[in-house]
Design a protein around this motif. Structure first.
Motif, mmCIF file in Angstrom:
data_model
loop_
_atom_site.group_PDB
_atom_site.id
_atom_site.type_symbol
_atom_site.label_atom_id
_atom_site.label_comp_id
_atom_site.label_asym_id
_atom_site.label_seq_id
_atom_site.Cartn_x
_atom_site.Cartn_y
_atom_site.Cartn_z
ATOM 1 N N UNK A 100 0.856 -1.179 0.000
ATOM 2 C CA UNK A 100 0.000 0.000 0.000
ATOM 3 C C UNK A 100 0.896 1.234 0.000
ATOM 4 N N UNK A 101 0.339 2.429 -0.233
ATOM 5 C CA UNK A 101 1.175 3.639 -0.187
ATOM 6 C C UNK A 101 1.828 3.872 1.169
ATOM 7 N N UNK A 123 7.572 -2.892 5.999
ATOM 8 C CA UNK A 123 8.206 -1.614 5.681
ATOM 9 C C UNK A 123 7.178 -0.523 5.929
ATOM 10 N N UNK A 124 7.521 0.399 6.813
ATOM 11 C CA UNK A 124 6.581 1.426 7.268
ATOM 12 C C UNK A 124 6.900 2.754 6.600
ATOM 13 N N UNK A 125 5.867 3.391 6.003
ATOM 14 C CA UNK A 125 6.069 4.698 5.370
ATOM 15 C C UNK A 125 5.086 5.753 5.870
ATOM 16 N N UNK A 186 12.836 8.143 5.679
ATOM 17 C CA UNK A 186 11.918 7.949 4.564
ATOM 18 C C UNK A 186 11.110 6.672 4.740
ATOM 19 N N UNK A 187 11.735 5.684 5.389
ATOM 20 C CA UNK A 187 11.101 4.378 5.540
ATOM 21 C C UNK A 187 11.758 3.649 6.702
ATOM 22 N N UNK A 188 10.986 2.849 7.413
ATOM 23 C CA UNK A 188 11.523 2.013 8.492
ATOM 24 C C UNK A 188 11.127 0.568 8.220
ATOM 25 N N UNK A 189 11.959 -0.353 8.663
ATOM 26 C CA UNK A 189 11.674 -1.771 8.459
ATOM 27 C C UNK A 189 11.623 -2.475 9.806
ATOM 28 N N UNK A 210 -8.059 -5.854 3.958
ATOM 29 C CA UNK A 210 -9.130 -5.627 2.986
ATOM 30 C C UNK A 210 -9.985 -4.436 3.404
ATOM 31 N N UNK A 211 -10.294 -4.317 4.702
ATOM 32 C CA UNK A 211 -11.075 -3.179 5.187
ATOM 33 C C UNK A 211 -10.313 -1.873 4.976
ATOM 34 N N UNK A 212 -8.983 -1.902 5.221
ATOM 35 C CA UNK A 212 -8.179 -0.702 5.022
ATOM 36 C C UNK A 212 -8.134 -0.316 3.545
ATOM 37 N N UNK A 213 -8.058 -1.330 2.673
ATOM 38 C CA UNK A 213 -8.037 -1.059 1.234
ATOM 39 C C UNK A 213 -9.336 -0.394 0.796
#
Length: 222
Positions: A100-101, A123-125, A186-189, A210-213
């Protein structure tokens, strides 16, 4: 003399898809036409030479008129003895990917069904709670370790905490929680393990995605 490999190995995604196709009496070509996924791709998945990304699993389930979590369901067997001596080697190439974005989740060892521990590399953005959405809640407990970057952990009953690379946290997953990337990154893992006495934990997590999408798709573009 080496011990023989058990014939009751847990089913893979390929085996589950073959079973789904057989129950409906579809050829590979018919399943391809229904799902919109090429015959060659379906064939490779069924022979365990390829896995499907989260987006492709969504497409498959949506086109076949079923919830995505049903792809991971097994027929119940009330007389089944407890499973013992299970093992699975984690492989990123065969993980179930949720992209996801705001974050990517790579669920590992997905060929094992009815797991009570769910290993995941994430991976967290997302940088704000507005981006992340409502706090997540699900059964069980979870542990995660910050592999790289810095993570801000928001929980329902505590002030936000910033964790650096090499730090970790253990929480009650029924408490609302969210993981955000800290300022300057920028990103964390993170590498996490979610555990529960609920055999359907993986299905619950996929339902949350799915609910988040659906929620993200309903939001107006900025």
């Amino acid at each position: 003399m080496p011990s023989p490999v058990s014939s009751s190995a847990a089913p893979t995604l390929g085996l589950l898809l073959r079973g789904l196709r057989a129950r409906n009496g579809w050829t590979l070509k018919e399943m391809s036409a229904r799902s919109g996924i090429p015959v060659s791709t379906l064939s490779k998945v069924e022979h365990d030479r390829l896995t499907l990304t989260y987006d492709k699993l969504q497409q498959l389930s949506r086109r076949l008129g079923m919830r995505m979590s049903e792809l991971f369901a097994e027929d119940g067997d009330e007389g089944e003895a407890p499973v013992t001596a299970r093992r699975s080697i984690g492989d990123l190439a065969h993980s179930v990917r949720v992209e996801t974005p705001n974050y990517d989740y790579l669920y590992l060892c997905t060929e094992l069904r009815r797991k009570r521990m769910i290993p995941v590399l994430a991976k967290v953005r997302a940088r704000t709670l507005d981006q992340f959405g409502p706090l997540v809640r699900h059964a069980g407990e979870e542990y995660f370790f910050v592999v790289s970057g810095r993570v801000v952990v928001h929980t329902e009953f505590y002030d936000p905490v910033t964790l650096d690379t090499g730090q970790s946290m253990y929480i009650d997953s029924t408490m609302g929680h969210a993981y955000l990337v800290a300022d300057g990154c920028d990103e964390a893992e993170i590498l996490g393990v979610m555990a529960s006495g609920d055999d359907e934990l993986m299905r619950s997590l996929l339902d949350i995605h799915e609910e988040q999408r659906l929620r993200s798709a309903a939001m107006p573009a900025l």
